[in-house]
Design a protein around this motif. Sequence first.
Motif, PDB file in Angstrom:
ATOM      1  N   MET A 132       0.849  -1.186   0.000  1.00 26.98           N
ATOM      2  CA  MET A 132       0.000   0.000   0.000  1.00 26.98           C
ATOM      3  C   MET A 132       0.884   1.235   0.000  1.00 26.98           C
ATOM      4  O   MET A 132       1.853   1.320   0.750  1.00 26.98           O
ATOM      5  N   TRP A 168     -11.948   7.276   2.489  1.00 29.05           N
ATOM      6  CA  TRP A 168     -11.880   5.936   1.905  1.00 29.05           C
ATOM      7  C   TRP A 168     -13.163   5.142   2.041  1.00 29.05           C
ATOM      8  O   TRP A 168     -13.410   4.219   1.273  1.00 29.05           O
ATOM      9  N   TYR A 213      -1.311   6.842   1.202  1.00 22.45           N
ATOM     10  CA  TYR A 213      -2.534   6.474   1.914  1.00 22.45           C
ATOM     11  C   TYR A 213      -2.422   6.837   3.397  1.00 22.45           C
ATOM     12  O   TYR A 213      -3.398   7.242   4.023  1.00 22.45           O
ATOM     13  N   PRO A 251      -9.559   9.499   7.217  1.00 30.73           N
ATOM     14  CA  PRO A 251      -9.523   8.198   6.526  1.00 30.73           C
ATOM     15  C   PRO A 251     -10.892   7.570   6.339  1.00 30.73           C
ATOM     16  O   PRO A 251     -11.215   7.056   5.253  1.00 30.73           O
ATOM     17  N   ILE A 303      -8.947   0.264   3.473  1.00 28.46           N
ATOM     18  CA  ILE A 303      -8.589   0.227   2.060  1.00 28.46           C
ATOM     19  C   ILE A 303      -8.939  -1.118   1.432  1.00 28.46           C
ATOM     20  O   ILE A 303      -9.545  -1.182   0.356  1.00 28.46           O
TER      21      ILE A 303
END
Length: 213
Positions: free
Chosen positions: A1, A19, A5, A15, A81
């Motif tokens: 990742m 996301w 991110y 986040p 994610i």
Amino acid sequence: MSASYYLSCLWPGLPELWWRGRMASLPLAIAFCLALNSFFVFGWIYPGWLSGGLFWMATLLGVAVWGFYVVRGLRELPELIHPRKVSEEPDRFREAHAAYLRGDWEAAEKLLTSVLAIEPRDPPALLMLCSVYRHLDQLDHATVLINEISRLEVADPWWVEVETERKRIRRAMVAEEESKGKAKSDARENPTNREASPSENAADMTEDRAAAA
């Protein structure tokens, strides 16, 4: 990742908003924004509004709370994610795909529901479930679902597939309406429970009397 991110974790609440689209994290993100602005206002723009001791005490408390949420965000980021990869539940998408290919719509629907319980914003699973609803003639469900998919930013790369499925649903709805219209027309032309005419009733009564005599 990618490391990019993890930068979103520096802003508490971001986040989940960015996301996952979780609006429940919006108050936390707003609170952090207010706290950050208060730090600059009371510390640098109008430092006389608060005593130095009170300001630094509040700053240390704020840094501690900020650090807690940053650490929590870093720990939970992989689940945000790629939830299916880190979930303890098995990934049933391949099984759902196999059931879809062999035309077992009920099994495919059940498996896709379990997949979306883990990752409710997965475009391939959502599109496949929409197609399953279409094959099951649940066109209302398919229409609602395709509209929800088109509003997801994660589904933007799938816009061709989304529009293709939308056209298929429209064709299915038109075909269903035409089938209903044809059935109604046939029912009017060939009624099954046609009432007997007065002459037919009179003839039947004459035959009954003759048989009785």
